[in-house]
Design a protein around this motif. Sequence first.
Motif, PDB file in Angstrom:
ATOM      1  N   TYR A   1       0.952  -1.339   0.027  1.00 46.15           N
ATOM      2  CA  TYR A   1      -0.158  -0.013  -0.042  1.00 46.15           C
ATOM      3  C   TYR A   1       0.812   1.056   0.046  1.00 46.15           C
ATOM      4  O   TYR A   1       2.035   1.259   0.504  1.00 46.15           O
ATOM      5  N   THR A   2       0.240   2.326  -0.610  1.00 45.38           N
ATOM      6  CA  THR A   2       0.917   3.768  -0.514  1.00 45.38           C
ATOM      7  C   THR A   2       0.042   4.540   0.253  1.00 45.38           C
ATOM      8  O   THR A   2      -1.135   4.354   0.157  1.00 45.38           O
ATOM      9  N   LEU A   3       0.591   5.572   0.651  1.00 45.27           N
ATOM     10  CA  LEU A   3      -0.210   6.598   1.345  1.00 45.27           C
ATOM     11  C   LEU A   3       0.309   8.070   0.733  1.00 45.27           C
ATOM     12  O   LEU A   3       1.502   8.412   0.611  1.00 45.27           O
ATOM     13  N   SER A   4      -0.615   8.504   0.035  1.00 47.86           N
ATOM     14  CA  SER A   4      -0.366   9.908  -0.798  1.00 47.86           C
ATOM     15  C   SER A   4       0.931   9.690  -1.606  1.00 47.86           C
ATOM     16  O   SER A   4       1.675  10.569  -1.663  1.00 47.86           O
ATOM     17  N   GLY A   5       0.891   8.621  -2.533  1.00 51.06           N
ATOM     18  CA  GLY A   5       1.920   8.432  -3.042  1.00 51.06           C
ATOM     19  C   GLY A   5       3.342   7.813  -2.398  1.00 51.06           C
ATOM     20  O   GLY A   5       4.330   7.431  -3.303  1.00 51.06           O
ATOM     21  N   ARG A   6       3.397   7.728  -1.303  1.00 44.87           N
ATOM     22  CA  ARG A   6       4.675   7.418  -0.672  1.00 44.87           C
ATOM     23  C   ARG A   6       4.383   6.012  -0.011  1.00 44.87           C
ATOM     24  O   ARG A   6       3.083   5.605   0.327  1.00 44.87           O
ATOM     25  N   LEU A   7       5.420   5.100  -0.392  1.00 42.28           N
ATOM     26  CA  LEU A   7       5.205   3.693   0.199  1.00 42.28           C
ATOM     27  C   LEU A   7       5.049   3.597   1.621  1.00 42.28           C
ATOM     28  O   LEU A   7       5.734   3.937   2.434  1.00 42.28           O
ATOM     29  N   LEU A   8       3.810   2.771   1.868  1.00 38.36           N
ATOM     30  CA  LEU A   8       3.587   2.454   3.378  1.00 38.36           C
ATOM     31  C   LEU A   8       4.023   1.034   3.665  1.00 38.36           C
ATOM     32  O   LEU A   8       4.449   1.051   4.735  1.00 38.36           O
TER      33      LEU A   8
END
Length: 184
Positions: free
Chosen positions: A168-175
């Motif tokens: 998953y990503t959060l706002s385009g950043r890898l979570l």
Amino acid sequence: MANEQNEQSQDLSSEQTTQDHEQTQTEGVEQGAEISVEDLKAQIGKLEESLKLEKARTANAVYEAEKVKERAEREADTAKKFALEKFAKSLLDSVDNLERAIQAAGEEKTPLLEGVELTLKSLTTTLEKFDVVAVDTTNGFNAELHQAVGIDPNAKSGEIGNVLQKGYTLSGRLLRPAMVTVGQ
């Protein structure tokens, strides 16, 4: 008559002395005025240079203040955007557990399975609303988004064979990276 001539000559000499004195003072004043004007011009030049320097310092201070303001706004936006990171990461465990429950239920459609599916759908919709999105695993292996944990002999080279855990990503950043097996 001699007294009058004496007085007249004294008056003439005092007038001449007074005129000489006034002329000397006038010349001194003119020289002083010339020196003063030159001094004033020099002072004006120094003050103009000082003014230019202070204007430059003020402009730099204003520029720096704007940069600090912009940096603070960017950092605040970033902090707002990623404030949910820990919370979203902990919710991913619940998403994984619900997906495993659906896989374990098999093909049989029961009311319990429908409830689990609806719960999963509700949870993923809420996560997507806050910009938590599943990592794409259909376009081949990407080391920035996927973590290779094994080799799949049935997959083509550079292709993802099996997804063990979604990423998953959060706002385009890898979570969280997707754990996958890849072909040789």
